[in-house]
Every structure is written in C-alpha cells, then in structure tokens.
Design an enzyme around this catalytic site. Structure first.
Site, PDB file in Angstrom:
ATOM      1  N   TRP A  71       1.916  -6.103  -3.188  1.00 39.93           N
ATOM      2  CA  TRP A  71       2.445  -4.758  -3.326  1.00 39.93           C
ATOM      3  C   TRP A  71       3.116  -4.553  -4.688  1.00 39.93           C
ATOM      4  CZ3 TRP A  71       0.218  -1.937   0.274  1.00 39.93           C
ATOM      5  CH2 TRP A  71      -0.146  -2.569   1.466  1.00 39.93           C
ATOM      6  N   SER A  72       4.325  -4.028  -4.710  1.00 41.90           N
ATOM      7  CA  SER A  72       4.919  -3.641  -5.997  1.00 41.90           C
ATOM      8  C   SER A  72       5.468  -4.812  -6.795  1.00 41.90           C
ATOM      9  CB  SER A  72       6.015  -2.589  -5.788  1.00 41.90           C
ATOM     10  OG  SER A  72       5.419  -1.319  -5.552  1.00 41.90           O
ATOM     11  N   THR A  73       5.350  -6.029  -6.272  1.00 38.70           N
ATOM     12  CA  THR A  73       5.634  -7.183  -7.121  1.00 38.70           C
ATOM     13  C   THR A  73       4.691  -7.181  -8.320  1.00 38.70           C
ATOM     14  OG1 THR A  73       6.350  -8.458  -5.194  1.00 38.70           O
ATOM     15  CG2 THR A  73       5.831  -9.707  -7.171  1.00 38.70           C
ATOM     16  N   TYR A 162      11.160   6.710  -9.144  1.00 39.40           N
ATOM     17  CA  TYR A 162      10.264   5.565  -8.968  1.00 39.40           C
ATOM     18  C   TYR A 162       8.817   5.927  -9.258  1.00 39.40           C
ATOM     19  CZ  TYR A 162       8.238   1.432  -6.708  1.00 39.40           C
ATOM     20  OH  TYR A 162       7.548   0.274  -6.439  1.00 39.40           O
TER      21      TYR A 162
END
Length: 236
Positions: A71-73, A162
């Site tokens: 994911w957003s890692t 974001y």
C-alpha cells in the site's frame, strides 16, 4: 516449542522475545491472516518471523518468501528514489517542479516546489476531471498529463492534503524526467537490486505464485456519498 494456534516460523533474538509474543498474539487473535517481519540492527538479524496464512480460507500457509501489497509504504520508497537523485546532485527539492517537468507549470503551478509534492502540500492531491476511472489512473502518460494541466486546489505550500493517489504519479514523473527511467525500473535497478531487497513496484509474472491475497479492510466509518462532492476524498 511454539504452542500457538496459527503457524509461526522463524527466529527471534532473546532481546526481542516480546516482539515474537506480540506477533503470535496478533496471529492467534484472528484479526490478521498472516504476516512476515524481518528486523536488522546493522548487519545483525534480530527478528525473522513469518506465520499464519495468505488466503481468507486459511488453507495456504504464509511462507518465508510470501510477498504482499504494501500500500502507501510505496510512497516511502518513491521518496527514497527522489532523495537518491538529490544525493547524486541531480535534483533540488527547493526547485520548482517545472524545472524538471516544464508542462507542470500550467494553470498557476509554476511555484510548486519539488518538496511541496514530496510533503503533500502541492495542492495537486487528486484529479479534477470527472469522471476519472481506475483505467484512467493506470494510463500513466494520460494521468500525469491531466495533473500537469490542472490548477492546484490550494496555494502550494500553504496547507497539507494527503496525495493518496497522485503522489506516485507526480514523483514518478519527476524521477522519469531526471533519470530517464520509469519509477518502477528506477526502484528495481537503483534501490532494490543493489540492496538485494525483495521489493518491487508492481509484481513480476514469476512472483504471482507467492503473492498473498488482498483482503479488503472493513468499510470506513463514514458515507462518502454524503460528503462535499468537491472535497479531495471524493476526487478519485
């Protein structure tokens, strides 16, 4: 002997036994299907654990080489790619994005700095075209052209919002313009490859057999249909 109900494998330095206990508790709770955790301090491996399952039916064990969507890692690795270019003297975070991507200066974005995009303050936190589909998002050239053409949603640098779906497109295009490599190839050749890291942006065909299933999380506790339809969360 491991006496938990879910399969757990690997090793833990005695100093990190509490980590193993916490890992075991998460698996036994049933809230997590499976997971892997690898921690190094310098060259010393202090935690190397994997366990549980990689499918909702709990029929396929999570193995040592199971991979999963992070994911957003991915944003962290994308920013690492940017910082690598900074270290090499090829990129300045205080320079305008348009210095590397001239088309991005359109619609009042000539003062958007590279660090604004890296820090979610650029004002380009979503696509304003409606409708905008998943297929549109996966059209890399088309989707970055749309971002380059639209106006920022707030004064760049004045507020944070974001960039959930756009940061990879924006930074990826800067990486491509500066290095000549698409982000996926840059990460593979300049970061993951040299480090021997089992990480990639996008899965290779040969990795399909070891990918954990994606299990959707519970619904978010709000009804998006009741939100302001011009708000960033709805602009996806």
């Amino acid at each position: 002997m491991d006496t938990g109900t879910a399969p757990l494998h690997g090793s833990t330095d005695q100093r990190f036994s509490a980590v193993r206990d916490s890992f075991r508790a998460r698996l036994d709770s049933g809230d997590d299907l499976g997971a892997g955790l690898h921690v190094r301090i310098g060259d010393e491996v202090v935690v190397d654990l994997w366990g549980g399952h990689r499918d909702p039916a709990r029929t396929v064990p999570w193995s040592e080489d199971t991979i999963t969507n992070v994911w957003s890692t991915t944003k962290t690795v994308t920013n690492l790619a940017m910082l690598l270019l900074v270290e090499q003297g090829l990129l300045d975070v205080d320079a305008p994005v348009a210095a590397y991507w001239p088309e991005f200066a359109a619609a009042g974005k000539e003062q958007v700095l590279v660090r604004h995009v890296m820090g979610h303050t650029s004002g380009v936190s979503g696509w304003e075209r409606r409708p905008f589909t998943t297929a549109d998002m996966y059209d890399r050239a088309g989707s970055v052209a749309l971002l380059a053409a639209q106006a920022p949603w707030w004064t760049p640098g004045s507020a944070s919002g974001y960039h959930g779906n756009t940061q990879g497109h924006l930074l990826g295009e800067i990486v491509r313009r500066v290095s000549g490599l698409p982000l996926r190839e840059f990460v593979a050749e300049r970061i993951a490859g040299p480090l021997g890291a089992d990480f990639g942006i996008g899965a290779r065909p040969e990795d399909r057999s070891r990918i954990a299933d994606i299990v959707p999380p519970p619904p978010l506790p709000f009804d998006i249909s009741g939100m302001d339809q011009d708000s960033p969360p709805t602009s996806r």
